[in-house]
Design a protein around this motif. Structure first.
Motif, short mmCIF file in Angstrom:
data_model
loop_
_atom_site.label_atom_id
_atom_site.label_comp_id
_atom_site.label_asym_id
_atom_site.label_seq_id
_atom_site.Cartn_x
_atom_site.Cartn_y
_atom_site.Cartn_z
N MET A 1 44.24 109.22 22.09
CA MET A 1 43.69 109.45 23.43
C MET A 1 43.55 108.12 24.16
O MET A 1 43.07 107.14 23.60
CB MET A 1 42.32 110.13 23.33
N GLU A 2 44.01 108.05 25.38
CA GLU A 2 43.91 106.83 26.15
C GLU A 2 42.48 106.62 26.64
O GLU A 2 41.68 107.54 26.70
CB GLU A 2 44.85 106.89 27.36
N ARG A 113 45.16 100.96 19.77
CA ARG A 113 45.56 99.65 19.27
C ARG A 113 46.64 99.04 20.15
O ARG A 113 46.74 97.84 20.29
CB ARG A 113 46.05 99.78 17.83
N ARG A 114 47.48 99.88 20.78
CA ARG A 114 48.49 99.35 21.68
C ARG A 114 47.86 98.90 22.99
O ARG A 114 48.34 97.96 23.63
CB ARG A 114 49.56 100.42 21.95
N PRO A 117 45.42 95.54 21.42
CA PRO A 117 45.93 95.27 20.07
C PRO A 117 45.07 94.32 19.24
O PRO A 117 45.08 94.39 18.01
CB PRO A 117 47.31 94.66 20.34
N ARG A 118 44.30 93.46 19.88
CA ARG A 118 43.43 92.55 19.13
C ARG A 118 42.00 93.07 19.07
O ARG A 118 41.35 92.99 18.02
CB ARG A 118 43.45 91.16 19.76
N PHE A 119 41.51 93.59 20.18
CA PHE A 119 40.13 94.04 20.21
C PHE A 119 39.89 95.26 19.34
O PHE A 119 38.88 95.32 18.62
CB PHE A 119 39.70 94.35 21.65
N ALA A 120 40.78 96.26 19.39
CA ALA A 120 40.55 97.51 18.66
C ALA A 120 40.31 97.29 17.17
O ALA A 120 39.30 97.75 16.63
CB ALA A 120 41.70 98.49 18.90
N PRO A 121 41.21 96.60 16.46
CA PRO A 121 40.95 96.40 15.02
C PRO A 121 39.72 95.55 14.75
O PRO A 121 39.00 95.78 13.77
CB PRO A 121 42.23 95.73 14.52
#
Length: 260
Positions: A1-2, A113-114, A117-121
């Motif tokens: 989900m966006e 993650r796309r 890409p850095r913040f999510a993980p």
């Protein structure tokens, strides 16, 4: 989900809706503070919001770049605020740039993650699965961010979102006032907070910005400081600035009292 961006829908009686939801939030804050003998503060506002919404934690960041974490309920909330500053991405960055709330239900989804890409993980590693960030703004002035997070995927319904908006408004007032004690008259304080949306306040902010050679965020803070230093409504001060009956000079003190 966006990531979802929440914009309050138009309502034929908008002012009534705002007053009701804000009143409910004030009553909740008052009840929360009263049962704990706590003052009106960012700590109380954040904790009350977490209690009402069922989220895990909250934070408030100050400044145009939201680089100053004014308060965080716990280490995870503080880490989330710091990560977005360090990495330059995340719901808070988007909310600040676009001037509207940004919510993410589940950071673990691949699409998220796309997007970040850095913040999510990094946020997942810190202990957060979902977040909602509301920008605190007055006109063109970006005052900061009000953020919430949850350890589990979370979806706040529309009524909860509007309540979070109201909590953010209260936090905005506290950040602008830099209150360290409970004001003697919460009704007067709340009335001044609502005055921030008046065009005279926006105009006065721009005028003082030019007079002092400062940005609009600092200009608004000076106006509010002057109003509170003289125990007068913000709207009255703004009208005097707009009509040239009050002028701020570079000699203005930190309390916002005009020089000669």
């Amino acid at each position: 989900m966006e990531a979802s961006e929440y914009t309050p829908r138009a309502h034929p009686n908008r002012s009534t809706v705002i007053d009701y939801r804000t009143l409910r939030v004030w009553e909740w804050i008052a009840e929360y503070a009263g049962t704990r003998d706590a003052p009106l503060s960012l700590r109380t506002v954040c904790a009350a919001c977490v209690s009402l919404t069922g989220m895990t934690g909250a934070w408030v960041s100050r400044g145009d770049a939201a680089a100053d974490v004014a308060y965080a309920t716990d280490p995870v909330a503080e880490r989330l605020a710091d990560l977005q500053i360090l990495l330059g991405e995340g719901p808070g960055v988007d909310a600040r740039q676009e001037g509207r709330p940004v919510a993410v239900t589940d950071l673990s989804i691949a699409a998220r993650r796309r997007t970040w890409p850095r913040f999510a993980p990094a946020a997942l590693a810190a202990g957060s699965r979902s977040a909602l960030v509301v920008p605190m703004r007055v006109g063109a002035a970006r005052i900061g961010l009000f953020g919430l997070y949850s350890r589990t995927p979370a979806v706040l319904v529309t009524t909860q979102r509007t309540e979070v908006d109201a909590f953010a408004e209260v936090a905005l007032g506290l950040v602008l006032d830099d209150i360290t004690r409970q004001p003697p008259d919460l009704g007067q304080w709340a009335s001044d907070r609502r005055a921030l949306d008046r065009p005279e306040v926006h105009q006065a902010t721009g005028i003082v910005s030019v007079q002092l050679g400062i940005d609009v965020t600092e200009s608004l803070a000076r106006l509010r400081a002057h109003a509170y230093a003289h125990a007068r409504p913000l709207l009255e001060i703004a009208r005097e600035v707009v009509t040239r009956r009050l002028r701020f000079s570079p000699n203005t003190s930190e309390r916002g009292i005009p020089g000669p």
